[in-house]
Design an enzyme around this catalytic site. Structure first.
Site, PDB file in Angstrom:
ATOM      1  N   HIS A 110      -6.509   8.260   0.719  1.00 44.08           N
ATOM      2  CA  HIS A 110      -5.277   7.479   0.597  1.00 44.08           C
ATOM      3  C   HIS A 110      -5.232   6.300   1.577  1.00 44.08           C
ATOM      4  O   HIS A 110      -4.523   5.333   1.349  1.00 44.08           O
ATOM      5  CB  HIS A 110      -4.059   8.384   0.809  1.00 44.08           C
ATOM      6  CG  HIS A 110      -2.761   7.757   0.417  1.00 44.08           C
ATOM      7  ND1 HIS A 110      -2.498   7.338  -0.875  1.00 44.08           N
ATOM      8  CD2 HIS A 110      -1.655   7.439   1.148  1.00 44.08           C
ATOM      9  CE1 HIS A 110      -1.288   6.808  -0.936  1.00 44.08           C
ATOM     10  NE2 HIS A 110      -0.755   6.852   0.281  1.00 44.08           N
ATOM     11  N   THR A 113       0.843  -1.188   0.000  1.00 40.11           N
ATOM     12  CA  THR A 113       0.000   0.000   0.000  1.00 40.11           C
ATOM     13  C   THR A 113       0.880   1.241   0.000  1.00 40.11           C
ATOM     14  O   THR A 113       1.929   1.266   0.646  1.00 40.11           O
ATOM     15  CB  THR A 113      -0.909   0.009   1.246  1.00 40.11           C
ATOM     16  OG1 THR A 113      -1.720  -1.161   1.254  1.00 40.11           O
ATOM     17  CG2 THR A 113      -1.812   1.233   1.269  1.00 40.11           C
ATOM     18  N   SER A 114       0.469   2.273  -0.744  1.00 38.19           N
ATOM     19  CA  SER A 114       1.175   3.550  -0.794  1.00 38.19           C
ATOM     20  C   SER A 114       2.595   3.347  -1.331  1.00 38.19           C
ATOM     21  O   SER A 114       2.769   2.870  -2.447  1.00 38.19           O
ATOM     22  CB  SER A 114       1.154   4.215   0.584  1.00 38.19           C
ATOM     23  OG  SER A 114       1.619   5.539   0.523  1.00 38.19           O
ATOM     24  N   SER A 115       3.626   3.647  -0.553  1.00 31.52           N
ATOM     25  CA  SER A 115       4.986   3.410  -1.039  1.00 31.52           C
ATOM     26  C   SER A 115       5.206   1.932  -1.322  1.00 31.52           C
ATOM     27  O   SER A 115       5.939   1.559  -2.250  1.00 31.52           O
ATOM     28  CB  SER A 115       6.012   3.902  -0.008  1.00 31.52           C
ATOM     29  OG  SER A 115       7.324   3.789  -0.502  1.00 31.52           O
TER      30      SER A 115
END
Length: 307
Positions: free
Chosen positions: A276, A138-140
């Site tokens: 996010h 997730t995300s990075s």
């Protein structure tokens, strides 16, 4: 990289739920030029030729956070697969190196090579199934998922990226570059341009391409929703399929989420109103990877694209 601080919701696992424990591997496990730390969870009862799942954490997170915040260790107990939790060497914000030419090049170095060395060591150590190696983040961690599938299509069978960006979108001069232009959805290319970036990561490679699943919220103000559209253009072009969905399913897996399928190699989920902090859905990941399969006729690099 100086990434915005993002607190991702997690579901904590407790030690008594698990058959084993998260263990750091400190021995030399192969090329690791950036000194990425290697943590692994090996269930006490492994499947024959166990699959391997890599779970890179998010910015401002750690391997322990990803281990605690995702249920893949307990699922590994149930289905017999091994999970790897790499830990970023970037102490400033714990984001992954998804910008350097090293990570964006096959066997070029960077964080990506360190993670792949963990996979190769694990496969050898535990007799793992080299055709059933997966990555989800997730995300990075989603950015790293895109990077690993682009730079190492010879290693992975599939990826699942939650609130990330297209392979190469964060490209920059250094290991910790934060690209505001990419994050805010200002880097827009056509599919041919994106696919060229992916193919150049492993020049001359003509082999199997791992299938890809991407998911993104429409209210994401950290990595803007345009990034989902760029991922769609990139991967459909890599796979040589139309960027027009062949199948659309509303309200799956949650109300307000829509799944778009582009043949059997690629799918994208658009989560209406989700920011996010996209809620991970382990069943979606497990089904995409076919990790619940224990029959021997499971999805792999050699079995074709199963959905």
């Amino acid at each position: 990289m100086h990434a915005p601080f993002i607190l991702l919701a997690v579901v904590l696992a407790t030690a008594q739920d698990l058959s084993s424990q998260l263990t750091q591997i400190k021995e030399n496990f192969g090329p690791n030029p950036r000194n990425v730390s290697f943590y692994i969870y090996v269930p006490k009862k492994l499947a024959p030729k166990p699959p391997v799942l890599v779970v890179p954490h998010w910015c401002h997170g750690t391997a322990q956070d990803a281990f605690n915040g995702r249920p893949y260790a307990s699922l590994g107990d149930t289905y017999g697969f091994i999970s790897i939790y790499p830990d970023s060497p970037n102490l400033a914000d714990k984001c992954w190196d998804v910008s350097s030419n090293a990570s964006l090049t096959h066997n070029g170095g960077g964080d990506a090579l360190g993670i792949v060395s963990m996979v190769r060591w694990t496969l050898e150590k535990y007799g793992g199934d080299k055709d059933r190696v997966f990555v989800t983040g997730t995300s990075s961690g989603a950015m790293m998922t895109n990077v690993l599938l682009g730079s190492y299509p010879d290693v992975f069978a599939a990826g699942s990226a939650w609130a990330g960006v297209a392979f190469g979108c964060f490209a920059g001069n250094g290991y910790g570059v934060w690209s505001d232009a990419c994050a805010t959805g200002k880097i827009i290319k056509n599919g041919t341009e994106w696919a060229s970036i992916v193919r150049n990561a492993y020049s001359g490679y003509k082999g199997f391409r791992p299938k890809m699943q991407v998911l993104h919220g429409t209210a994401d103000t950290v990595l803007y929703p345009q990034n989902l559209q760029e991922e769609i253009k990139e991967w459909t072009s890599v796979f040589g399929v139309s960027a027009t969905a062949t199948e659309t399913t509303k309200d799956t897996p949650l109300v307000g989420w829509t799944r778009y399928r582009y043949g059997s190699k690629f799918e994208a989920y658009e989560a209406a109103g989700v920011d996010h902090n996209i809620p991970n859905q382990a069943d979606v990941v497990m089904d995409w990877f076919d990790l619940k399969c224990t029959t021997g006729a499971c999805y792999s690099r050699t079995s074709g694209y199963k959905v």
